[in-house]
Design a protein around this motif. Structure first.
Motif, mmCIF file in Angstrom:
data_model
loop_
_atom_site.group_PDB
_atom_site.id
_atom_site.type_symbol
_atom_site.label_atom_id
_atom_site.label_comp_id
_atom_site.label_asym_id
_atom_site.label_seq_id
_atom_site.Cartn_x
_atom_site.Cartn_y
_atom_site.Cartn_z
ATOM 1 N N ALA A 407 0.851 -1.185 0.000
ATOM 2 C CA ALA A 407 0.000 0.000 0.000
ATOM 3 C C ALA A 407 0.892 1.241 0.000
ATOM 4 O O ALA A 407 1.899 1.287 0.703
ATOM 5 C CB ALA A 407 -0.908 -0.004 1.226
ATOM 6 N N GLY A 408 0.534 2.212 -0.806
ATOM 7 C CA GLY A 408 1.336 3.427 -0.904
ATOM 8 C C GLY A 408 2.645 3.220 -1.631
ATOM 9 O O GLY A 408 3.621 3.952 -1.380
ATOM 10 N N PHE A 409 2.699 2.242 -2.516
ATOM 11 C CA PHE A 409 3.932 1.918 -3.233
ATOM 12 C C PHE A 409 4.536 3.147 -3.919
ATOM 13 O O PHE A 409 3.829 3.935 -4.541
ATOM 14 C CB PHE A 409 3.642 0.832 -4.278
ATOM 15 N N GLU A 410 5.860 3.283 -3.801
ATOM 16 C CA GLU A 410 6.583 4.381 -4.420
ATOM 17 C C GLU A 410 7.687 3.824 -5.306
ATOM 18 O O GLU A 410 8.473 2.972 -4.865
ATOM 19 C CB GLU A 410 7.205 5.297 -3.359
ATOM 20 N N GLU A 411 7.740 4.272 -6.548
ATOM 21 C CA GLU A 411 8.800 3.862 -7.459
ATOM 22 C C GLU A 411 10.162 4.292 -6.907
ATOM 23 O O GLU A 411 10.303 5.346 -6.298
ATOM 24 C CB GLU A 411 8.592 4.492 -8.840
ATOM 25 N N GLY A 412 11.153 3.420 -7.118
ATOM 26 C CA GLY A 412 12.503 3.731 -6.689
ATOM 27 C C GLY A 412 12.803 3.364 -5.259
ATOM 28 O O GLY A 412 13.945 3.477 -4.803
ATOM 29 N N LYS A 413 11.787 2.910 -4.542
ATOM 30 C CA LYS A 413 11.971 2.515 -3.150
ATOM 31 C C LYS A 413 12.115 1.000 -3.058
ATOM 32 O O LYS A 413 11.529 0.260 -3.848
ATOM 33 C CB LYS A 413 10.771 2.980 -2.321
ATOM 34 N N SER A 414 12.897 0.530 -2.093
ATOM 35 C CA SER A 414 13.107 -0.908 -1.905
ATOM 36 C C SER A 414 12.164 -1.434 -0.827
ATOM 37 O O SER A 414 11.944 -0.773 0.195
ATOM 38 C CB SER A 414 14.559 -1.167 -1.499
ATOM 39 N N TYR A 415 11.617 -2.646 -1.057
ATOM 40 C CA TYR A 415 10.632 -3.218 -0.141
ATOM 41 C C TYR A 415 10.966 -4.672 0.190
ATOM 42 O O TYR A 415 11.506 -5.405 -0.644
ATOM 43 C CB TYR A 415 9.231 -3.187 -0.764
ATOM 44 N N PRO A 416 10.602 -5.117 1.390
ATOM 45 C CA PRO A 416 10.695 -6.551 1.700
ATOM 46 C C PRO A 416 9.550 -7.299 1.016
ATOM 47 O O PRO A 416 8.551 -6.687 0.611
ATOM 48 C CB PRO A 416 10.549 -6.603 3.222
ATOM 49 N N GLY A 417 9.710 -8.612 0.882
ATOM 50 C CA GLY A 417 8.676 -9.411 0.226
ATOM 51 C C GLY A 417 8.404 -10.702 0.972
ATOM 52 O O GLY A 417 9.267 -11.229 1.683
ATOM 53 N N ILE A 418 7.186 -11.223 0.811
ATOM 54 C CA ILE A 418 6.792 -12.487 1.443
ATOM 55 C C ILE A 418 6.198 -13.415 0.387
ATOM 56 O O ILE A 418 5.247 -13.039 -0.314
ATOM 57 C CB ILE A 418 5.756 -12.267 2.563
#
Length: 642
Positions: A407-418
């Protein structure tokens, strides 16, 4: 938009079990709600009026879970609404209440000296009752249990030794109760047409129950029973009367000795039990296998009308209503949603409970949504749309998967995943709302999930992993993870989690013993050792041979080879184990063993054992326990992935 929280599911309205009134003018259905005060679920009856196109509530006490229409177009249901009746109920007496569809006070109209678990209207003021019968009722002691048969317990049923599901005919006028079979016969499925009752049952006493029940025809007028298929012979699925001379049976040819092959459609001559293949089939028949933790309640999944047979089936990644004609022609989908869970037919109308993508189940009539009890979810909350894709895995099979962005995804940002893995294995993920995964996405995680080899909906060849668990399915999941990381480079490969329950718990245990690519894991209601599973699961003595290709008497080495516990010394992944002490499908010994084994490695590990819960904790557990379970998982993922 509001953020989806762990406890948002408390607002859900779970719709199920639609049935037309005898005059065809109304549809009654069940609405169940989670209730934090009682830490349970309240169920009431609602009506849809086809003429007025209105929805109304009929009951409000939360106790109308077992119900039926009457021939007079009123509703009856089991309940105990006074202290005196509740005390009698403890002594296995069931009370029937009647209420008018227009509302008013429900009246207690009769008592039945048995534990009633199902009601079906029959002709001439009679009802077919499903009754839970205890053959050891008069000799049981509270201080200990006696086991002298197998299985001796059942998930969600508790200790089942000497207990049977029985069918009985109840005459409302006389109060007479007539049982269809003897008190040691376990009845499992039925179809009624006029004065004929076709049913499946397995007669057994103090022995081992088989997986191939017999098929019987009972005459409601004469009380005569005819055996059409003997127990322990042909493997059958659903059974249904088409007319007074013919039944539709789904079954497999007796040459198939395991349960990997899907059942085909047959016509049976009721005069002599002879069968004729009318249509080979390569998918499940009589129910949706689309997974979700956002449904509660059951309902009708097949029905014969006018000599044609209607049924719910999972084809591909979706479950729809289909029809097979008397001549053996299968229709296209008769529903349009992602998952048709239950339905009824009358007067040319179709009533169905359907998931439509991210909209959890509502009532549809002839394809039109007529209830809107859960529209608020997508209107008010930040629900993420699954992004679907397919790719060819390394074994040459096409794999279907989905990705939820945070939610609130931003391009260029790194995220964890499941990576989330479904149970079964013969179930499927689809594009439906899945509360747990939506909650993760609202907490800032990419969530990805797929249908690897062994899943439903793609035929026997794709669904058959008998004896090869942890091989092709494991590789499919690793290929899928690789593909997701390639398509979504914003997912940080150094902050990946994996989770799953039941078969997904087995696979989570397998993964942490075979790779270090995941940095946190949540293994739920899992299997770690097929050798022990065979002897402590309620289905172990049959499931093990039909899914692992061996048992401890034929090839214990193969079972150990496919057991995650063997590879536990390799595990370095911080792992949370979730189990329930009344989970008799995957007994808590499985989670305890894997937890103990990786703890010896010095690997961070934690086990949460829920009291009084079973295999359905994540889907139908007590509301407070469901909240605690999700809280423990998200805390674990946050600690190691953020």
């Amino acid at each position: 938009m509001k953020k989806i929280e762990i406890d948002t599911f408390l607002k859900f309205r779970f719709l199920s079990n639609p049935h037309f009134s005898p005059d065809g003018t109304k549809i009654a259905f069940t609405v169940s709600v989670p209730d934090r005060e009682t830490n349970g679920y309240l169920s009431d009856l609602y009506l849809y009026d086809l003429g007025k196109k209105t929805v109304s509530r009929v009951t409000c006490a939360g106790d109308a879970k077992i119900w039926s229409w009457t021939a007079e177009n009123t509703l009856i249901f089991t309940a105990a609404r006074t202290a005196a009746l509740k005390k009698e109920k403890e002594n296995r007496t069931s009370f029937l209440y009647e209420i008018s569809p227009s509302g008013g006070e429900a009246q207690c109209i009769t008592s039945i000296p048995a534990t009633v678990t199902g009601i079906r209207l029959l002709p001439n003021g009679r009802y077919l009752l499903t009754i839970r019968h205890d053959n050891y009722r008069d000799t049981r002691k509270k201080s200990y249990e006696v086991f002298d048969e197998l299985p001796f317990w059942g998930n969600g049923q508790g200790y089942t030794n000497a207990k049977r599901n029985r069918y009985a005919i109840y005459d409302m006028g006389s109060g007479k109760l007539t049982y269809v079979a003897d008190d040691w016969t376990d009845c499992s499925q039925y179809s009624v047409l006029g004065n004929l009752l076709l049913y499946k049952a397995y007669p057994w006493k103090q022995g081992v129950m088989g997986i191939r029940p017999g098929v019987y025809l009972y005459n409601l007028s004469t009380g005569e029973t005819k055996t059409l298929i003997a127990p322990d012979s042909m493997r059958t699925g659903v059974v249904s009367l088409l007319d007074e001379k013919t039944a539709l049976i789904t079954a497999t040819d007796d040459s198939y000795k395991d349960t990997t092959k899907y059942c085909d459609f047959y016509h049976m001559d009721l005069a002599d039990g002879s069968m004729k293949l009318i249509h080979p089939y390569e998918s499940s028949i009589g129910g949706s296998s689309v997974g979700s933790d956002s449904r509660f309640g059951a309902g009708q999944t097949f029905k014969a009308v006018g000599g044609e047979f209607y049924y719910i089936s999972t084809v591909g990644d979706f479950s729809h209503l289909y029809k097979i004609s008397r001549g053996g022609t299968v229709s296209g989908p008769l529903t349009a949603g992602s998952s048709c869970d239950s339905f009824d037919l009358a007067g040319g109308h179709i009533a169905s409970m359907e998931f439509h993508g991210l909209h959890i189940a509502e009532l549809f009539v002839d394809g039109e949504q007529v209830t809107h009890m859960n529209d608020w979810l997508t209107d008010e909350y930040d629900v993420q749309t699954p992004e679907a894709f397919s790719f060819t895995a390394s074994d040459g099979y096409e794999i279907h998967g989905w990705v939820l962005k945070p939610a609130g995804f931003e391009e260029g940002k790194s995220y964890p995943g499941i990576l989330n893995i479904h149970g079964g294995p013969r179930t499927v993920y689809s594009d439906v709302y899945y509360h747990e995964m939506q909650m993760w996405a609202n907490r800032g995680y990419f969530v990805f999930f797929c249908n690897p080899r062994g899943s439903d909906g793609r035929g026997t060849d794709f669904g058959n992993i008998n004896g090869i668990y942890g091989t092709v399915d494991y590789q499919n999941l690793m290929d899928f993870t690789d593909e997701v990381l390639k398509r979504y480079p914003m997912i940080d490969p150094e902050h990946l989690g994996v989770a799953g329950g039941s078969y997904g718990g087995f696979m989570t245990n397998w993964i942490i013993g075979h790779t270090d690519r995941f940095h946190a894991a949540a293994s739920q209601r899992s299997i770690s050792n097929w050798v022990s599973f065979e002897h402590n699961s309620d289905i172990g003595h049959t499931f093990i041979l039909n899914n692992q290709g061996a048992n401890t008497r034929t090839d214990v080495e193969l079972l150990w080879k496919q057991s995650p516990l063997q590879f536990a010394p390799n595990c370095k992944t911080p792992t949370l184990f979730i189990h329930s002490d009344e989970d008799y499908r995957c007994y808590m010994a499985e989670g305890l063993a894997m937890f103990s084994a990786i703890k010896r490695n010095g690997c961070p590990a934690k086990l949460c054992l829920f009291h009084g819960e079973n295999h359905e904790l994540s889907r139908g557990g007590k509301p407070e326990n469901r909240i605690d379970r999700m809280t423990e998982i998200i805390k674990w993922m946050d600690e190691y992935l953020k």
